[in-house]
Design an enzyme around this catalytic site. Sequence first.
Site, PDB file in Angstrom:
ATOM      1  CG  ASP A 177      41.372  48.594  41.982  1.00 47.26           C
ATOM      2  OD1 ASP A 177      41.813  47.779  42.809  1.00 47.26           O
ATOM      3  OD2 ASP A 177      41.447  49.844  42.154  1.00 47.26           O
ATOM      4  CB  ILE A 178      37.722  52.569  42.563  1.00 46.26           C
ATOM      5  CG1 ILE A 178      36.815  53.748  42.314  1.00 46.26           C
ATOM      6  CG2 ILE A 178      38.812  52.904  43.571  1.00 46.26           C
ATOM      7  CD1 ILE A 178      35.965  54.142  43.527  1.00 46.26           C
ATOM      8  CG  ASN A 181      48.907  43.865  47.950  1.00 47.47           C
ATOM      9  OD1 ASN A 181      49.959  43.413  47.494  1.00 47.47           O
ATOM     10  ND2 ASN A 181      48.201  44.785  47.318  1.00 47.47           N
ATOM     11  N   GLY A 236      51.347  46.769  51.210  1.00 45.23           N
ATOM     12  CA  GLY A 236      50.450  47.828  50.753  1.00 45.23           C
ATOM     13  C   GLY A 236      48.987  47.490  50.928  1.00 45.23           C
ATOM     14  CD  GLN A 237      45.392  43.089  53.628  1.00 45.68           C
ATOM     15  OE1 GLN A 237      46.337  42.475  54.121  1.00 45.68           O
ATOM     16  NE2 GLN A 237      44.140  42.660  53.697  1.00 45.68           N
ATOM     17  CG  HIS A 276      41.382  42.660  48.003  1.00 47.66           C
ATOM     18  ND1 HIS A 276      41.392  42.987  49.345  1.00 47.66           N
ATOM     19  CD2 HIS A 276      42.351  43.398  47.417  1.00 47.66           C
ATOM     20  CE1 HIS A 276      42.328  43.884  49.567  1.00 47.66           C
ATOM     21  NE2 HIS A 276      42.937  44.152  48.416  1.00 47.66           N
ATOM     22  CG  HIS A 327      45.033  43.476  43.595  1.00 46.87           C
ATOM     23  ND1 HIS A 327      44.677  44.795  43.397  1.00 46.87           N
ATOM     24  CD2 HIS A 327      45.250  43.343  44.927  1.00 46.87           C
ATOM     25  CE1 HIS A 327      44.695  45.437  44.565  1.00 46.87           C
ATOM     26  NE2 HIS A 327      45.040  44.581  45.509  1.00 46.87           N
TER      27      HIS A 327
HETATM   28  P1  5GP Z   1      44.921  46.554  48.661  1.00 48.51           P
HETATM   29  O1  5GP Z   1      45.942  47.650  48.661  1.00 48.51           O
HETATM   30  O2  5GP Z   1      44.167  46.471  49.962  1.00 48.51           O
HETATM   31  O3  5GP Z   1      45.492  45.239  48.219  1.00 48.51           O
HETATM   32  O4  5GP Z   1      43.917  46.920  47.514  1.00 48.51           O
HETATM   33  C1  5GP Z   1      42.718  47.601  47.691  1.00 48.51           C
HETATM   34  C2  5GP Z   1      42.210  47.946  46.309  1.00 48.51           C
HETATM   35  O5  5GP Z   1      40.857  48.328  46.422  1.00 48.51           O
HETATM   36  C3  5GP Z   1      42.953  49.117  45.667  1.00 48.51           C
HETATM   37  O6  5GP Z   1      43.494  48.711  44.413  1.00 48.51           O
HETATM   38  C4  5GP Z   1      41.880  50.189  45.514  1.00 48.51           C
HETATM   39  O7  5GP Z   1      42.011  50.950  44.332  1.00 48.51           O
HETATM   40  C5  5GP Z   1      40.593  49.379  45.542  1.00 48.51           C
HETATM   41  N1  5GP Z   1      39.462  50.105  46.078  1.00 48.51           N
HETATM   42  C6  5GP Z   1      39.442  50.852  47.217  1.00 48.51           C
HETATM   43  N2  5GP Z   1      38.214  51.366  47.431  1.00 48.51           N
HETATM   44  C7  5GP Z   1      37.438  50.931  46.399  1.00 48.51           C
HETATM   45  C8  5GP Z   1      36.073  51.148  46.053  1.00 48.51           C
HETATM   46  O8  5GP Z   1      35.297  51.828  46.746  1.00 48.51           O
HETATM   47  N3  5GP Z   1      35.618  50.558  44.916  1.00 48.51           N
HETATM   48  C9  5GP Z   1      36.436  49.788  44.132  1.00 48.51           C
HETATM   49  N4  5GP Z   1      35.901  49.259  43.037  1.00 48.51           N
HETATM   50  N5  5GP Z   1      37.737  49.572  44.420  1.00 48.51           N
HETATM   51  C10 5GP Z   1      38.230  50.138  45.546  1.00 48.51           C
END
Ligand code: 5GP
Length: 113
Positions: free
Chosen positions: A29-30, A86, A92-93, A99, A101
């Site tokens: 994760d970034i 999520n 918070g998606q 995906h 986590h």
């Molecule tokens: P969500 O909130 O949709 O469950 O999680 C999305 C996740 O994707 C977040 O934890 C966010 O930090 C990660 N993320 C968003 N953009 C990027 C990216 O460009 N590269 C990577 N490696 N992770 C990302």
Amino acid sequence: MDCLFCKIINKTIKSDIIHDDKECIAFNDINPQAPVHFLIVPKKHIPTVLDIKEEDKKLIGHMVSVANKICRDRKIDLRGFRLVFNCNPDSGQVIYHIHMHVLGGRKMNWPPG
Ligand code: 5GP
Ligand code: ZN
């Protein structure tokens, strides 16, 4: 399709890939929320867990197996780790391509925030 994770899968956008097979990829994760925080993403574009179909059940099981393998390899399996999907705004998606986590390497709180 304008999907960030599809672009990561087809390597239009760079990421720190730690696993890649026919069905899914995993990358760090970034914006990590724990010492270990990576995402397992199916190559099939599925917007939310509500869109998972009968024929995707094997794929979801495979994603859990990949999470287990990486956690064992990194020796966080016995301490423990957390798997999170999520779904939709209250969770918070942010990225609408499912995906999982995988979070570990520190003690987690419960209930989550
Ligand atoms: P969500 O909130 O949709 O469950 O999680 C999305 C996740 O994707 C977040 O934890 C966010 O930090 C990660 N993320 C968003 N953009 C990027 C990216 O460009 N590269 C990577 N490696 N992770 C990302
Ligand atoms: Zn996608």
